[in-house]
Design a protein around this motif. Structure first.
Motif, PDB file in Angstrom:
ATOM      1  N   LEU A  71      49.424   9.225  15.958  1.00 36.05           N
ATOM      2  CA  LEU A  71      48.479   8.480  16.776  1.00 36.05           C
ATOM      3  C   LEU A  71      47.536   7.698  15.867  1.00 36.05           C
ATOM      4  CD1 LEU A  71      45.509  10.237  16.835  1.00 36.05           C
ATOM      5  CD2 LEU A  71      47.031  11.810  17.998  1.00 36.05           C
ATOM      6  N   PRO A  72      46.896   6.631  16.360  1.00 40.66           N
ATOM      7  CA  PRO A  72      46.038   5.794  15.502  1.00 40.66           C
ATOM      8  C   PRO A  72      44.808   6.557  15.015  1.00 40.66           C
ATOM      9  CG  PRO A  72      46.637   4.657  17.554  1.00 40.66           C
ATOM     10  CD  PRO A  72      47.037   6.088  17.722  1.00 40.66           C
ATOM     11  N   LEU A  73      44.527   6.418  13.711  1.00 38.49           N
ATOM     12  CA  LEU A  73      43.347   7.039  13.111  1.00 38.49           C
ATOM     13  C   LEU A  73      42.266   6.015  12.795  1.00 38.49           C
ATOM     14  CD1 LEU A  73      45.058   9.506  10.599  1.00 38.49           C
ATOM     15  CD2 LEU A  73      44.353   9.940  12.957  1.00 38.49           C
ATOM     16  N   GLY A  74      42.565   4.733  13.024  1.00 37.01           N
ATOM     17  CA  GLY A  74      41.621   3.679  12.683  1.00 37.01           C
ATOM     18  C   GLY A  74      41.963   3.046  11.356  1.00 37.01           C
ATOM     19  N   HIS A  75      41.492   1.799  11.156  1.00 38.41           N
ATOM     20  CA  HIS A  75      41.699   1.062   9.908  1.00 38.41           C
ATOM     21  C   HIS A  75      43.183   0.885   9.607  1.00 38.41           C
ATOM     22  CE1 HIS A  75      37.384   1.399   8.928  1.00 38.41           C
ATOM     23  NE2 HIS A  75      37.485   2.619   9.436  1.00 38.41           N
TER      24      HIS A  75
ATOM     25  N   TYR B 198      27.348   5.501  -3.540  1.00 34.30           N
ATOM     26  CA  TYR B 198      28.308   6.067  -2.591  1.00 34.30           C
ATOM     27  C   TYR B 198      28.509   7.554  -2.890  1.00 34.30           C
ATOM     28  CZ  TYR B 198      29.682   1.497  -0.753  1.00 34.30           C
ATOM     29  OH  TYR B 198      29.688   0.270  -0.135  1.00 34.30           O
ATOM     30  N   VAL B 199      28.777   8.329  -1.839  1.00 35.88           N
ATOM     31  CA  VAL B 199      29.134   9.748  -1.999  1.00 35.88           C
ATOM     32  C   VAL B 199      30.500   9.946  -1.353  1.00 35.88           C
ATOM     33  CG1 VAL B 199      26.768  10.594  -2.079  1.00 35.88           C
ATOM     34  CG2 VAL B 199      27.904  10.358   0.140  1.00 35.88           C
ATOM     35  N   ARG B 200      31.262  10.886  -1.874  1.00 31.54           N
ATOM     36  CA  ARG B 200      32.616  11.132  -1.375  1.00 31.54           C
ATOM     37  C   ARG B 200      32.635  12.387  -0.506  1.00 31.54           C
ATOM     38  NH1 ARG B 200      37.826   9.862  -4.783  1.00 31.54           N
ATOM     39  NH2 ARG B 200      36.955   7.855  -4.157  1.00 31.54           N
ATOM     40  N   VAL B 201      33.253  12.246   0.675  1.00 27.28           N
ATOM     41  CA  VAL B 201      33.425  13.365   1.605  1.00 27.28           C
ATOM     42  C   VAL B 201      34.845  13.302   2.140  1.00 27.28           C
ATOM     43  CG1 VAL B 201      32.628  14.478   3.719  1.00 27.28           C
ATOM     44  CG2 VAL B 201      30.987  13.270   2.255  1.00 27.28           C
ATOM     45  N   HIS B 202      35.655  14.320   1.840  1.00 26.97           N
ATOM     46  CA  HIS B 202      37.034  14.406   2.346  1.00 26.97           C
ATOM     47  C   HIS B 202      37.813  13.109   2.097  1.00 26.97           C
ATOM     48  CE1 HIS B 202      36.088  18.246   4.030  1.00 26.97           C
ATOM     49  NE2 HIS B 202      35.288  17.762   4.968  1.00 26.97           N
ATOM     50  N   SER B 203      37.846  12.657   0.881  1.00 27.64           N
ATOM     51  CA  SER B 203      38.640  11.510   0.402  1.00 27.64           C
ATOM     52  C   SER B 203      38.044  10.159   0.746  1.00 27.64           C
ATOM     53  CB  SER B 203      40.087  11.567   0.921  1.00 27.64           C
ATOM     54  OG  SER B 203      40.204  11.023   2.226  1.00 27.64           O
ATOM     55  N   ASN B 204      36.960  10.106   1.529  1.00 27.81           N
ATOM     56  CA  ASN B 204      36.342   8.831   1.881  1.00 27.81           C
ATOM     57  C   ASN B 204      34.982   8.688   1.205  1.00 27.81           C
ATOM     58  OD1 ASN B 204      38.453   8.042   3.619  1.00 27.81           O
ATOM     59  ND2 ASN B 204      37.565   9.203   5.305  1.00 27.81           N
TER      60      ASN B 204
ATOM     61  N   LEU C  89      39.050   5.585   2.429  1.00 29.31           N
ATOM     62  CA  LEU C  89      38.252   4.462   2.918  1.00 29.31           C
ATOM     63  C   LEU C  89      36.939   4.345   2.158  1.00 29.31           C
ATOM     64  CD1 LEU C  89      38.580   4.871   6.802  1.00 29.31           C
ATOM     65  CD2 LEU C  89      39.973   3.451   5.302  1.00 29.31           C
ATOM     66  N   THR C  90      36.349   3.160   2.199  1.00 31.94           N
ATOM     67  CA  THR C  90      34.989   2.926   1.731  1.00 31.94           C
ATOM     68  C   THR C  90      34.176   2.495   2.936  1.00 31.94           C
ATOM     69  OG1 THR C  90      35.717   2.289  -0.490  1.00 31.94           O
ATOM     70  CG2 THR C  90      33.515   1.596   0.192  1.00 31.94           C
TER      71      THR C  90
END
Length: 412
Positions: free
Chosen positions: A127-131, A303-309, A351-352
């Motif tokens: 299903l679509p997750l966005g982006h 920027y901070v990283r949370v779960h690969s983003n 993602l960024t």
């Protein structure tokens, strides 16, 4: 067969002799006597004959004695079986129990409020997750063993904070905590031993989280059947615009599914859930810690990283320590206990995520920094360097250049 029953019925009256019974039924007296000799319905049995498997049985038994779990297809190949595969499988099935110890499954009795089985189910279609990304995120399923009432929620990942956050969300919806939560060996919960956050979660709620032993699927067969039910009854004919849309459709469908009548319970789960939850514990007044947490010094790219983003933070905090937390829906960044930045959590990966205001703030700070550097730069000036006499070097190194002679021609 009807004659056998009629013969015995007439004889039981005591009014007829065997000869008369034979005449009335239309059979010989010997048939009457044979019918009276047995109290069971006679049936035809074909005399036992040999089988083509008998010649291969010793080899099969020798192989099973060493490897009891060897598949029938492998056994047939090893012994050179030339016949039907189905016949061979049937014969092996009759022999194998002599070499494999039985694995009995006890009939479980489920008491109200005692246990909820937990598992992850993955949709079979992305299903679509966005982006522009698609995926099949895990769905946390929790089924009460007494009432059969079940809940479900799609999660962003199967990491420990998300699993604990999902359980807490469903327990809040139920407003009750069972005495035990049953899990398979899910990595985010624990393998052989609970993870530290999971153990703390159980302690805060006053419940037990039990991990099943390997090769024991029957102990959570109820939630496994629910997973198959989702695939056959919830998914067909549906489309999803996002994980949030999936959860909304699931929430609308669950009351219908829980209203289905259960023949084994003689009631529907929704009819039994009140009795089930009445025997559970109330929610803990202390909220368990189910958040992703990290403390980092904000780098120059803010920027901070949370779960690969990567998520942007107010650039004024560059170089300072910030506390990053994440739940199932939001990302929060705080400094000295004050939240300075929040983002909606992205389900897509790599993602960024940038707040436009942070870019504007960064541009202002950059101009201020550059202006300050220009004002602090020292003014240009002429440097006066004293020129030393070369003759002083001659004196140091003891070189006689004939400075006392005025006629330079005499040097030659």
């Amino acid at each position: 067969m009807d004659d056998w029953a009629k013969i015995r019925q007439l004889f039981s009256t005591g009014e007829y002799s065997k000869r008369e019974i034979g005449r009335l039924v239309g059979v010989s007296r010997g048939t009457v006597e044979r019918a009276l000799e047995t109290d069971r319905l006679p049936k035809y049995q074909r005399p036992a004959v040999g089988s083509s498997f008998d010649a291969f049985a010793p080899q099969v038994r020798a192989l099973l004695a060493v490897t009891p779990s060897m598949p029938a297809s492998t056994l047939a190949e090893r012994v050179g079986w030339p016949g039907s595969a189905s016949v061979f499988r049937e014969k092996v099935a009759g022999v194998r129990p002599e070499y494999v110890p039985p694995d009995p499954a006890d009939r479980l009795v489920h008491e109200p409020g005692r246990q909820v089985q937990c598992d992850l189910w993955f949709p079979h279609e992305p299903l679509p997750l966005g982006h522009g990304q698609e995926g099949m995120p895990p769905v946390l399923v929790m089924t009460s063993t007494f009432s059969g009432f079940f809940q479900a929620l799609m999660l962003p990942s199967r990491k420990t904070p998300d699993l604990l956050g999902g359980m807490w969300s469903l327990l809040q919806a139920a407003q009750a905590v069972p005495k035990r939560l049953l899990w398979d060996n899910e990595t985010g919960i624990g393998r052989g031993k609970l993870t530290e956050p999971t153990a703390a979660f159980a302690g805060t709620l006053g419940t037990a989280i039990k991990l099943l032993k390997a090769l024991d699927p029957e102990s959570k067969g109820m939630v496994e059947r629910r997973n198959r039910f989702f695939r056959s009854s919830f998914m067909p004919g549906r489309g999803f615009a996002s994980p949030q849309d999936f959860n909304e459709q699931m929430a609308a469908w669950l009351p219908i599914a829980n209203a289905r009548h259960s023949r084994s319970r003689r009631a529907s789960p929704i009819d039994l859930i009140a009795q089930d939850r009445a025997a559970m514990r109330p929610l803990s007044p202390v909220v368990p810690d189910v958040l992703f947490r990290n403390t980092v010094r904000l780098p120059r790219d803010y920027y901070v990283r949370v779960h690969s983003n990567d998520y942007s933070v107010a650039p004024a905090l560059i170089g300072r320590l910030v506390d990053v937390t994440a739940d199932l829906e939001r990302i929060h960044v705080a400094h000295n206990g004050v939240t300075v930045t929040s983002h909606d959590r992205a389900w897509a990966r790599q993602l960024t995520v940038t707040d436009p205001d942070h870019v504007v703030q960064a541009a202002v700070l950059r101009r201020q920094f550059q202006t300050l550097r220009r004002h602090q730069r020292p003014q240009a000036h002429v440097a006066f360097v004293e020129t030393a006499s070369l003759s002083s070097y001659d004196d140091v190194f003891g070189v006689d250049t004939g400075r006392g002679l005025t006629d330079l021609s005499l040097i030659a």
